[in-house]
Structures are given as structure tokens and as C-alpha cells.
Motif scaffolding. Structure first.
Motif, PDB file in Angstrom:
ATOM      1  N   HIS A 180      62.993  67.652  98.960  1.00 41.42           N
ATOM      2  CA  HIS A 180      62.612  67.242 100.761  1.00 41.42           C
ATOM      3  C   HIS A 180      63.312  65.941 101.241  1.00 41.42           C
ATOM      4  N   ILE A 181      63.333  65.397 100.634  1.00 41.52           N
ATOM      5  CA  ILE A 181      64.724  63.743 101.739  1.00 41.52           C
ATOM      6  C   ILE A 181      65.716  64.813 102.122  1.00 41.52           C
ATOM      7  N   MET A 182      66.820  65.060 101.803  1.00 39.20           N
ATOM      8  CA  MET A 182      67.607  66.535 102.668  1.00 39.20           C
ATOM      9  C   MET A 182      66.901  67.092 103.312  1.00 39.20           C
ATOM     10  N   LYS A 183      66.339  67.891 103.345  1.00 46.96           N
ATOM     11  CA  LYS A 183      65.053  68.590 103.969  1.00 46.96           C
ATOM     12  C   LYS A 183      64.115  68.314 105.354  1.00 46.96           C
ATOM     13  N   LYS A 184      63.572  66.942 104.596  1.00 53.36           N
ATOM     14  CA  LYS A 184      62.619  66.285 105.831  1.00 53.36           C
ATOM     15  C   LYS A 184      63.235  65.423 106.390  1.00 53.36           C
ATOM     16  N   HIS A 185      64.327  64.593 105.516  1.00 52.39           N
ATOM     17  CA  HIS A 185      65.123  63.209 106.962  1.00 52.39           C
ATOM     18  C   HIS A 185      66.536  63.656 107.101  1.00 52.39           C
ATOM     19  N   LEU A 186      67.145  63.811 105.861  1.00 49.76           N
ATOM     20  CA  LEU A 186      68.443  64.237 106.484  1.00 49.76           C
ATOM     21  C   LEU A 186      69.551  65.349 107.749  1.00 49.76           C
ATOM     22  N   PHE A 187      68.210  65.897 107.211  1.00 51.27           N
ATOM     23  CA  PHE A 187      69.283  67.560 107.634  1.00 51.27           C
ATOM     24  C   PHE A 187      68.339  67.511 109.462  1.00 51.27           C
ATOM     25  N   PRO A 188      66.979  66.352 109.687  1.00 54.13           N
ATOM     26  CA  PRO A 188      67.119  66.854 110.848  1.00 54.13           C
ATOM     27  C   PRO A 188      67.669  65.265 111.426  1.00 54.13           C
ATOM     28  N   GLY A 189      67.867  64.154 111.337  1.00 58.52           N
ATOM     29  CA  GLY A 189      68.919  63.611 111.337  1.00 58.52           C
ATOM     30  C   GLY A 189      69.939  64.122 111.775  1.00 58.52           C
ATOM     31  N   ALA A 190      71.257  64.685 110.962  1.00 56.78           N
ATOM     32  CA  ALA A 190      72.031  64.997 111.357  1.00 56.78           C
ATOM     33  C   ALA A 190      72.081  66.122 112.162  1.00 56.78           C
ATOM     34  N   LEU A 191      70.900  66.688 112.947  1.00 61.10           N
ATOM     35  CA  LEU A 191      70.660  67.992 113.332  1.00 61.10           C
ATOM     36  C   LEU A 191      71.775  67.562 114.858  1.00 61.10           C
ATOM     37  N   GLY A 192      70.957  66.277 114.892  1.00 64.22           N
ATOM     38  CA  GLY A 192      71.920  66.833 116.378  1.00 64.22           C
ATOM     39  C   GLY A 192      73.042  66.364 116.775  1.00 64.22           C
ATOM     40  N   GLU A 193      73.663  66.323 115.781  1.00 65.04           N
ATOM     41  CA  GLU A 193      75.427  65.799 115.505  1.00 65.04           C
ATOM     42  C   GLU A 193      75.771  67.779 115.340  1.00 65.04           C
ATOM     43  N   ILE A 194      75.281  67.815 114.084  1.00 69.27           N
ATOM     44  CA  ILE A 194      75.367  69.225 113.578  1.00 69.27           C
ATOM     45  C   ILE A 194      75.362  70.147 115.664  1.00 69.27           C
ATOM     46  N   VAL A 195      74.150  70.083 116.168  1.00 64.94           N
ATOM     47  CA  VAL A 195      73.994  70.329 117.476  1.00 64.94           C
ATOM     48  C   VAL A 195      75.677  70.671 118.026  1.00 64.94           C
TER      49      VAL A 195
END
Length: 292
Positions: A180-195
């Protein structure tokens, strides 16, 4: 101003985005907009100039250059984007897992990345394609194998920065599961840098696919592909140099568009980068005024 508002403020970025959208749509609708069959040969019309039937002329086998250019969008751009999506997905999964759990999981993933990164990516791609043989599928496999480790390391570093945030600690305290933490918090937070990573490197993948096809290790004839078109045009470069222009200009435009968009997205997502660039420019202006 939100991200899209900042992006719209750049006319160059908007122009590049519109160009890429048009190119992708042309590739999707190639059967409808292409004036001729891209693989149909007509020796009587070989190396002809522009006409109503052949707007960009024909190649050494009498095939329509414009039709091959339009169908080549599917191969060159489409497969490059697919390669980037798969590579980023693998790097994101491994990077988020390594950055969250740390310990032996992080150590194992990072040591594997170190092994992969110890080889130059271009050399590894050539070696893998040499072992698997030429072909579009093998190019995709080679690029994924050669590049996933770099994205894993970069995304892991991004995730580690977010692990110290208060909302991550709160989620752990209230009993949220790691998934849940990885899917709801870490991934959305890092999504900008991934893009940012994806947009900056898509052009590199396009160049890699085109270069391998140009060398004869990628897409094989008669499949339309821009690098393959350059390879075929080089044989008549002395007598008909203009035949290299359509695929060459197409590669230049698409790669430049992805690079400009990536630069703009990076500027939006990383204000510190803009501040450093502005301060560097102010310092240069100040030094120039002092010298004058």
C-alpha cells in the motif's frame, strides 16, 4: 501555476508535443493516409522524383518513400516507446522495492545493477543482438537488458529521498502494508522524476533502434523502418543524396522533440535545476559587466 500551466507557457514544448502527437497519429492511421503500399516494388519507377502518386519519390526498388516513412513510424517510434515503457516498468518495480525495504534486498538489487552497469550499454546491446540475431524483437530485448539497471538505480535513489518524509512514517505507524505504501505514496511521489527520465531517454532509444537497423542488425527488409531506409539510401548516396533526407529529417525531428519536451518537464519538476541555471547565467552576466 500547475504543471500543465507551466508546460503551456513554453511555445517550444507545446510545438514539440503537437508534432509528436501528429506523428503518432500518422503512424496509427498509416493504412489510411499512405498513398501506396510501402513494400510494393515498381522497378520502372525506381528513383523517380516527387509526383502526385509518389510525393517524396521512390527508392532504388521503386517503393513509395512517403508510404515507407509513414509505416516506419510504427516500427521506429512505436517500438521505441514500447521499449521505454517496459524498461521503466522494470526499473520502477525494482527501484521502489529496493528503496523501501533496504537491507539485503537493496544490497542484492544494487550489486546486480553494478554488474550490469560495468559494461557499456552500447557494447552490451551489440553483443546481445549478435547472439540473438538481427530482428526487431531482439533489439527490444537487448535495449531492456542493457538499460534496466540504470533506471533501477536512479529510481531507487529517488525513492530513498521520499522514505524520510513524515507521511511515509505515519503510514507505517498506522499499519499500512508495504504494498500500500509503495503503491499509494512512494510511486506517486516519484512519478514526476520517472516521467522526466522516460521523456529524456526516449530519443536515445529511437537512435539506438535506428542505428542498429542502419547497421543491418535490427529490422530486416522489406519492413519499413527509418534506420533501414537510411541504410538502403546510403548505397545511392553519391547519385541520389536526397533519398537520405526524409528518414534522416524524420529521426532528427522526433528525437529533438522528445529532448526538448524532456528538458521542459525537468525544468518544471526540478525548480532547483532552474535556479542553478539562472544563478549561473547571472554570475556570467555579472562577470562580463565587471570586465567591461
Amino acid at each position: 501555476m500547475n504543471v500543465w500551466g507551466k508546460f503551456k507557457s513554453s511555445k517550444l514544448a507545446i510545438g514539440c508535443l503537437i508534432l509528436l502527437v501528429i506523428i503518432v497519429l500518422l503512424g496509427v492511421m498509416a493504412p489510411l493516409v499512405a498513398p501506396n503500399d510501402p513494400v510494393e516494388t515498381n522497378v520502372r519507377e525506381k528513383l523517380s522524383g516527387s509526383s502526385l502518386q509518389y510525393p517524396f519519390g521512390t527508392d532504388q526498388l521503386g517503393r513509395c518513400v512517403l508510404s515507407r516513412l509513414l509505416y516506419g513510424i510504427r516500427t521506429t517510434v512505436g517500438m521505441s516507446i514500447l521499449t521505454m515503457i517496459i524498461t521503466i516498468s522494470i526499473g520502477t518495480i525494482l527501484g521502489v522495492v529496493a528503496g523501501y525495504f533496504r537491507g539485503w534486498v537493496d544490497e542484492m538489487v544494487m550489486r546486480l545493477c553494478d554488474v550490469m552497469l560495468s559494461f557499456p550499454s552500447e557494447v552490451m546491446i551489440l553483443a546481445i543482438v549478435g547472439m540473438l540475431g538481427p530482428g526487431l524483437e531482439n533489439i527490444i530485448i537487448a535495449n531492456i537488458i542493457a538499460k534496466w539497471a540504470w533506471y533501477t538505480r536512479m529510481i531507487r535513489a529517488i525513492v530513498v529521498q521520499y522514505m524520510g518524509k513524515n507521511y511515509i512514517h505515519f503510514a507505517k505507524v498506522v499499519g499500512c502494508s508495504p504494498l500500500h505504501i509503495m503503491k499509494k505514496h512512494l510511486f506517486p511521489g516519484a512519478l514526476g522524476e520517472i516521467v522526466v527520465l522516460a521523456s529524456l531517454d526516449t530519443g536515445t532509444v529511437i537512435l539506438s533502434v535506428s542505428a542498429l537497423s542502419f547497421l543491418g542488425l535490427g529490422v530486416q527488409a522489406p519492413t519499413p523502418e527509418w534506420g533501414m531506409m537510411l541504410n538502403e539510401a546510403k548505397n545511392i548516396m553519391i547519385t541520389h543524396p536526397t533519398k537520405m533526407l526524409p528518414p534522416g529529417i524524420a529521426i532528427l525531428l522526433v528525437v529533438s522533440a522528445f529532448n526538448f519536451i524532456g528538458d521542459k518537464v525537468r525544468d518544471i519538476m526540478d525548480p532547483k535545476y532552474v535556479d542553478r541555471r539562472v544563478k549561473k547565467g547571472d554570475f556570467a552576466k555579472s562577470r562580463k559587466s565587471i570586465s567591461n
